[in-house]
Write a protein that holds these residues in place. Structure first.
Motif, PDB file in Angstrom:
ATOM      1  N   ASN A   1      -4.210   5.048  -2.300  1.00  0.00           N
ATOM      2  CA  ASN A   1      -5.431   5.601  -1.684  1.00  0.00           C
ATOM      3  C   ASN A   1      -6.010   6.717  -2.562  1.00  0.00           C
ATOM      4  OD1 ASN A   1      -5.664   4.359   1.127  1.00  0.00           O
ATOM      5  ND2 ASN A   1      -3.496   4.911   0.986  1.00  0.00           N
TER       6      ASN A   1
ATOM      7  N   GLU B   1      -6.167  -5.005   8.465  1.00  0.00           N
ATOM      8  CA  GLU B   1      -5.209  -3.926   8.619  1.00  0.00           C
ATOM      9  C   GLU B   1      -4.749  -3.817  10.067  1.00  0.00           C
ATOM     10  OE1 GLU B   1      -5.796  -0.236   5.846  1.00  0.00           O
ATOM     11  OE2 GLU B   1      -7.654  -0.595   6.941  1.00  0.00           O
TER      12      GLU B   1
ATOM     13  N   GLU C   1       0.870  -1.178   0.000  1.00  0.00           N
ATOM     14  CA  GLU C   1       0.000   0.000   0.000  1.00  0.00           C
ATOM     15  C   GLU C   1       0.903   1.223   0.000  1.00  0.00           C
ATOM     16  OE1 GLU C   1      -2.835   0.557   3.219  1.00  0.00           O
ATOM     17  OE2 GLU C   1      -3.544   2.438   2.317  1.00  0.00           O
TER      18      GLU C   1
ATOM     19  N   LYS D   1     -10.929  -4.092   2.855  1.00  0.00           N
ATOM     20  CA  LYS D   1      -9.895  -3.909   3.870  1.00  0.00           C
ATOM     21  C   LYS D   1     -10.578  -3.666   5.213  1.00  0.00           C
ATOM     22  CE  LYS D   1      -5.911  -2.291   2.817  1.00  0.00           C
ATOM     23  NZ  LYS D   1      -4.825  -1.323   2.570  1.00  0.00           N
TER      24      LYS D   1
ATOM     25  N   GLU E   1      -7.691   2.264  -3.528  1.00  0.00           N
ATOM     26  CA  GLU E   1      -8.387   2.102  -2.246  1.00  0.00           C
ATOM     27  C   GLU E   1      -9.382   3.239  -2.081  1.00  0.00           C
ATOM     28  OE1 GLU E   1      -5.938   1.310   1.123  1.00  0.00           O
ATOM     29  OE2 GLU E   1      -5.006  -0.444   0.187  1.00  0.00           O
TER      30      GLU E   1
ATOM     31  N   ASP F   1     -11.710   0.458   1.382  1.00  0.00           N
ATOM     32  CA  ASP F   1     -10.806   0.746   2.500  1.00  0.00           C
ATOM     33  C   ASP F   1     -11.587   1.014   3.785  1.00  0.00           C
ATOM     34  OD1 ASP F   1      -8.457   1.176   3.785  1.00  0.00           O
ATOM     35  OD2 ASP F   1      -7.895   2.995   2.682  1.00  0.00           O
TER      36      ASP F   1
END
Ligand code: C2E
Ligand code: CA
Ligand code: CA
Length: 904
Positions: free
Chosen positions: A624, A744, A569, A707, A656, A686
C-alpha cells in the motif's frame, strides 16, 4: 555721520528686495536667484567695490542748481546790485551745468559704465560747476572790495553745506565739491597758507574718502552675505512649503493667525492674507480630535505650553478626510511678554492611510481577506469579556481542510492559494451573518457565532459547511476536491476563557479527523484523554520505527478460477507494547499527519521486497502506498532501490494506490504514473468505489488491477441489494481496459459464490485467509501448487431465534416495558411500543446488570426492529451473553414468557 548715513541707505532697499524675493518665491514666481543681489561687474577699483547701488553722485545732487541760484540771488539782494557781467556769467554757467545733474547721475548709473567715465562724470557734474561757482564768487569779491568779506564766505559755506547734504555719503564727491568751490578763493587770495591748507584738506579728504569706501565695501559685503543667507533661508522655507512637506504658522497673543503658509491658505480657500486674523483653531475640525484631556490642542494653547505632533483633522472642507500633525511653541519677547504661538504642520493623511493599511494587514488575512488569527482571538476575547453575562455565550468552529496539503504539494503553492480563496468565499457564503469567519493560517479556518445556539442548529450549519466545501473546485482548469472537518466548542459549557474554548474546539477537530474526516464533532471532556492518547501514540510510533516494532503481515490474493495463490497484500501490523495489536487504520492516519508515513512506507517497501525474494517466482506482493508517498517525487527512486536491494524483478511488485491521488489530476500525478511504469512495477487501484470516483482517470492511468472495496462485497448477497450489479459493471469495465479485478473482504461462501459468478479475476478475504505473519505465509507457500481452499460460514446473517421475553427499554431516563419476539446476535424484533421514530437509541435491559444499546431500524404499529451496538452471544443453553470487559460475561436465562400488556 557719513558712515551712519551709508548704513541707513544700504539697509533699507536690500531688505525689501529679499522680502520681495521671498514673496515672489512663495507665490511661485521663479528667477529670484542669489546672483540678482550681487554687484554688477566691470567697475573700476573704487566703483567696483561700491556696487551698483553705490554711486559717486547722490540723487539729491539735482537740488544743487536751484540752491546755487537762490544763494546767488540772496547775495545780490544783500549787495543791492548784480556783480560784474563776467562773475554773473560764470555763476549762470555753473548753475546751468549743475542743472544737468540728472543727466550726469543717469550717465553714471548706466550698467557697465566704466570707472573712469564715472569719475569723469563726477568731475564734470560736480567738480566743474563748483569751480565755476567758486570762481564767480571770488571775482565778485575782488570787484567789490567794500562789500564785507563775510558775505562771500557765508555764500561759499552755505553752498558747501548744501553740497555736503545733497551728496550725502558720497565722500569723494563731497571732497571734490568742497575743494573745487574753495580753490578759486584760495588761489585769488595769493596766500600760500590758504592754498596749502586747501591742498592738504583735499588730500586728507581724498584719503578719508578712499578709506571710507573700503570700509563701506567691507560693510557692504558683510551685508550682502547676510542678505544672501536670509534669502536662502527664505527660499528654502518657501521650497519646503511649496513641496507640501510641511508648512508654518504663527499667531498673535490672542490666537489669531499672523502667518500661514500659502499652501495651507489655498487649501482653506483664499489667500494667506484672507486667513490672517482668523483664530488658529479654525484650521481644524475640533470635534474630530482624537486625544483627550491634557493632550488637546486647546489645552496647550491655553496653557501656553509647547506641543508636538498633535494629530488634527483639517477643516479644509474636502470630501476626503485630511489629517495634519501640528507642533508649536509659545513665543516671548525679551521682556518675557507672551507674543503668541509659532509652529509647523505636516500632512498626516498619507501616513494615516498607510497606518490603516498596516493595521488592516495586521488584522486581516491578505490572501483571503478574512479576519486573521489576531483579529479572531480579539473578537472572541471581546465576547467572552462582555460586561453582561448573557452576552458572553458563543460557539467556536475550528475548521481544517482535508487533503489540502496534497493539493499544495502536488499542484504548487499558487494553486493552493487559489483554492484557499475559493474556500474562504464558500465558507463566508455558507456562514452568512450567522457568525464571523476567519483564517488562522494554512488550511485552518475558524468561525465564531455569538449567542446561544442549539446543538441541532450548530450541527446543521457544520454539515452545510462541510457539504459546500466538499464540492469540486476548478483550479487552473483542473478539478480539485477536498474535504473539511470541524470541531465545535461552546461557551460557557466548554470553557469561559478563549484559551479553553480554542483548545477544546481544537480537540473536537482532532476527534472529527479521527472519525475519518469530512465530519464535525462537538467537544467532549473525554477528548482530553483522546488527545493525550494520540500524543502518546505518536511517540510510541516513533519508538516502534526505530526499535523494529512494526511487522508486515501478508494476506493471500487468490485466482478465482484456479484457486491458487497469485500474490499477497502486505499489511502493516503494530504490536503496541501496552495496547496490544493495533490496526493500521488507526495508526496510518497518525503517521500521515506527522510525516512518519515516509520512513514507514519506505520500510514496508524494503521489507516486502526482501521477503518476496525468498518466495516462488510466480508470487507477487502488493504494497500500500499512501497519497503522501505518491506526492513525493523521490518515490520511483525509493521503489527502485528496494527492488535492487532485494534483487526481485519489478513486475513482481504491485503498488496499491487509492483514488485520492486523482483529486488533483495535474501533470505531476501523470508524471508519477509514467515514472513508476518506467520502473516496471504493477499498479493497483485500491478501495475502488469508496472515494470520489471518476471513471475518466481509469482510461488515463496505467493500472493493472482494480481492487473492489469490501463495502461492495458486503451486502451483495442480500436479495434486492444493487451491489452485485455495481461489481458486475466494474468487472466489465476492467476487462475492457485489460485490467484484473480483486474483490476484497470476501468472508462467506455465499459471497464467494456470487463473486465467482460476477467474474472477478481475484479474491482476497477471510474466506481464504486472514493476514498472516512471515512464517505463516511461508508455511502456506510450502505447498508446491500454491493451492488454497475456501473456508468459512455459508451466510453472514446470524440465525434468529423466536422467544417471548419481557424486557425493559430505557430512553433518556424513562423506562418502557416491551417483549422480545425474536432475537439474533445482531438485533431483535420487539413488541409493545407504538410508532417509535427510527434511529432512536434505546438501552435494552435484559436484567439489572445485563444491558445493551440498540438503535431502532424500523417501526410498524407496536412492533419495532432494533440493531444492537454490541454483538450478543448465546451459550449452549440459549442464555444471552454480552461481552463485558476482558473476559467477564453475564448470563441471563432466555426463558420463554407470556406476552405482556402493551405500553403506549
Ligand atoms: P486496505 O488496503 O483496504 O487493506 C485491506 C484491509 O481489509 C486490511 O485491513 C485487511 O486485513 C482487511 N481485510 C481483508 N480481508 C478481509 C475480510 O474478509 N473481512 C474484513 N472485515 N476485512 C478484511 P488492515 O490490515 O486493518 O488494514 C487497514 C488499512 O490500513 C488498509 O486497507 C490500508 O489502507 C492501510 N494499510 C495497511 N498497511 C499499510 C501500509 O503498509 N501502508 C499504507 N500506506 N497503508 C496500509
Ligand atoms: Ca490495500
Ligand atoms: Ca482495499
Amino acid at each position: 555721520m557719513a558712515r551712519n548715513l551709508v548704513r541707513q541707505d544700504m539697509n533699507t532697499p536690500p531688505k525689501q528686495s529679499a522680502v520681495a524675493a521671498a514673496m515672489a518665491a512663495a507665490n511661485g514666481r521663479k528667477g529670484h536667484t542669489v546672483e540678482a543681489a550681487t554687484p554688477s561687474k566691470g567697475h573700476g577699483s573704487i566703483s567696483a567695490v561700491s556696487g551698483a547701488d553705490f554711486f559717486l553722485i547722490a540723487n539729491d545732487w539735482a537740488m544743487i542748481a536751484p540752491a546755487m541760484a537762490v544763494i546767488y540771488l540772496l547775495g545780490v539782494w544783500a549787495e543791492g546790485a548784480f556783480p560784474a557781467a563776467n562773475a554773473t556769467i560764470l555763476a549762470c554757467v555753473a548753475t546751468v551745468l549743475a542743472s544737468f545733474a540728472r543727466l550726469f547721475i543717469k550717465f553714471e548709473r548706466v550698467p557697465g559704465r566704466s570707472s573712469v567715465a564715472r569719475h569723469w562724470a563726477m568731475i564734470m557734474g560736480v567738480g566743474l560747476p563748483m569751480i565755476l561757482y567758486g570762481a564767480s564768487i571770488t571775482i565778485w569779491h575782488l570787484q567789490s572790495p567794500q562789500t564785507p568779506f563775510v558775505l562771500f564766505i557765508s555764500m561759499l559755506v552755505t553752498i558747501g553745506l548744501v553740497t555736503s547734504i545733497t551728496l550725502k555719503d558720497r565722500l569723494l564727491a563731497v571732497v571734490m565739491a568742497q575743494t573745487s568751490i574753495w580753490s578759486s578763493l584760495a588761489i585769488a587770495s595769493g596766500e600760500l597758507v590758504a592754498i596749502v591748507t586747501l591742498g592738504l584738506g583735499s588730500v586728507f579728504g581724498l584719503f578719508a574718502a578712499v578709506r571710507q569706501t573700503k570700509l563701506d565695501h567691507i560693510a557692504q559685503q558683510h551685508q550682502q552675505q547676510l542678505e544672501r543667507a536670509l534669502l536662502r533661508a527664505d527660499e528654502i522655507l518657501a521650497d519646503y512649503e511649496q513641496t507640501g512637506q510641511g508648512w508654518f504658522w504663527e499667531t498673535d497673543r490672542r490666537g489669531g493667525l499672523t502667518y500661514i503658509s500659502s499652501t495651507i491658505s489655498k487649501l482653506l480657500g483664499g489667500s494667506a492674507e484672507d486667513q490672517l486674523g482668523r483664530p488658529f483653531t479654525d484650521l481644524f475640525v475640533m470635534e474630530a480630535t482624537e486625544q483627550e484631556g491634557e493632550r488637546t490642542l486647546l489645552f496647550h494653547l491655553n496653557a501656553r505650553s509647547s506641543f508636538h505632533d498633535l494629530a488634527m483633522r483639517a477643516a479644509t472642507g474636502e470630501a476626503e478626510e485630511r489629517w495634519w500633525s501640528i507642533s508649536g511653541r509659545p513665543v516671548y519677547d525679551s521682556y518675557s511678554n507672551f507674543l503668541g504661538f509659532r509652529g509647523s504642520g505636516s500632512d498626516l493623511t498619507e501616513k494615516r492611510r498607510s497606518e490603516q493599511q498596516v493595521s488592516r494587514l495586521a488584522q486581516y488575512d491578505s490572501l483571503t481577506g478574512l479576519a486573521n488569527r489576531f483579529q479572531m482571538s480579539q473578537t472572541l476575547e471581546k465576547i467572552l469579556n462582555a460586561p453582561h453575562l448573557e452576552h458572553r455565550s458563543c460557539t467556536v468552529f475550528m475548521l481544517d481542510l482535508d487533503r489540502f496539503k496534497q493539493v499544495n504539494d502536488t499542484m504548487g503553492h499558487p494553486a493552493g492559494d487559489a483554492l484557499l480563496k475559493q474556500v474562504a468565499e464558500r465558507l463566508q457564503l455558507t456562514v452568512g451573518n450567522m457568525g464571523r469567519v476567519g483564517r488562522l493560517g494554512g488550511d485552518e479556518f475558524q468561525v465564531i457565532l455569538v449567542g446561544r445556539n442549539t446543538q441541532q442548529i450548530l450541527a446543521d450549519l457544520a454539515v452545510r459547511v462541510i457539504e459546500n466545501l466538499s464540492q469540486p473546485y476548478s483550479i487552473d482548469g483542473s478539478r480539485v476536491t477536498i474535504g473539511a472537518s470541524i470541531g465545535i466548542a461552546l461557551s460557557p459549557n466548554d470553557g469561559v476563557t478563549s484559551e479553553a474554548i480554542i483548545r477544546n474546539a481544537d480537540l473536537a477537530l482532532y476527534a472529527a479527523k479521527d472519525r475519518g474526516r469530512g465530519v464535525h464533532h462537538f467537544y467532549d471532556p473525554d477528548l482530553h484523554s483522546d488527545a493525550e492518547e494520540r500524543r502518546q501514540l505518536e511517540q510510541d510510533l516513533r519508538d516502534a520505527i526505530s526499535n523494529g516494532g512494526l511487522e508486515l503481515y501478508y494476506q493471500p490474493v487468490v485466482c478465482t478460477t484456479s484457486e491458487t495463490i497469485t500474490g499477497f497484500e502486505a499489511l502493516l501490523r503494530w504490536n503496541h507494547p501496552v495496547n496490544g495489536p493495533m490496526s493500521p487504520a488507526k495508526f496510518i492516519p497518525i503517521a500521515e499527519d506527522t510525516g512518519l508515513i515516509a520512513p514507514i512506507g519506505e520500510w514496508a517497501l524494503r521489507t516486502a521486497c526482501r521477503d518476496l525474494a525468498n518466495w516462488p517466482e510466480s508470487v507477487r506482493v502488493a504494497v500500500n502506498v499512501s497519497p503522501l508517498q505518491f506526492a513525493n517525487p523521490a518515490l520511483p527512486a525509493i521503489v527502485t532501490n528496494a527492488l535492487a536491494a532485494a534483487q526481485v524483478s519489478p513486475n513482481r511488485l504491485e503498488l496499491e494506490i487509492t483514488e485520492s491521488v486523482f483529486l488533483n489530476d495535474d501533470a505531476q500525478t501523470e508524471a508519477m504514473f509514467v515514472a513508476l511504469k518506467r520502473v516496471g512495477v504493477r499498479l493497483a487501484l485500491d478501495d475502488f468505489g469508496t472515494g470520489y470516483s471518476s471513471l475518466g482517470y481509469l482510461k488515463k492511468a496505467p493500472f493493472d488491477k482494480i481492487k473492489i472495496d469490501q463495502s461492495f462485497v458486503r451486502g451483495a448477497t442480500v436479495p434486492g441489494n444493487r451491489n452485485g450489479a455495481i461489481i458486475q459493471s466494474i468487472v466489465s469495465l476492467a476487462e475492457a481496459l485489460h485490467m484484473e479485478t480483486t474483490a476484497e473482504g470476501v468472508e462467506t461462501m455465499d459471497e464467494l459464490d456470487l463473486i465467482r459468478t460476477l467474474g472477478c479475476s481475484h479474491i482476497q478475504g477471510y474466506i481464504y485467509s486472514k493476514p498472516l505473519n512471515r512464517e505463516q505465509t511461508e508455511l502456506l507457500l510450502s505447498k508446491p501448487d500454491l493451492s488454497i481452499t475456501a473456508n468459512g460460514p455459508r451466510s453472514a446473517r446470524s440465525p434468529r431465534r423466536t422467544m417471548f421475553r419481557k424486557i425493559m427499554l430505557e430512553h433518556e431516563g424513562n423506562l418502557y416495558d416491551a417483549t422480545i419476539r425474536n432475537i439474533s446476535e445482531l438485533g431483535a424484533m420487539l413488541e409493545g411500543l407504538w410508532d417509535v421514530p427510527e434511529n432512536i437509541i434505546f438501552s435494552v435491559i435484559f436484567a439489572d446488570d445485563c444491558k445493551v444499546n440498540a438503535t431502532v431500524r424500523w417501526s410498524n404499529d407496536d412492533k419495532l426492529g432494533v440493531a444492537f451496538h454490541k454483538r450478543i452471544e448465546f451459550d449452549a443453553s440459549g442464555r444471552i451473553e454480552i461481552a463485558r470487559g476482558p473476559k467477564a460475561a453475564l448470563a441471563v436465562a432466555a426463558v420463554p414468557v407470556e406476552p405482556l400488556r402493551r405500553v403506549g
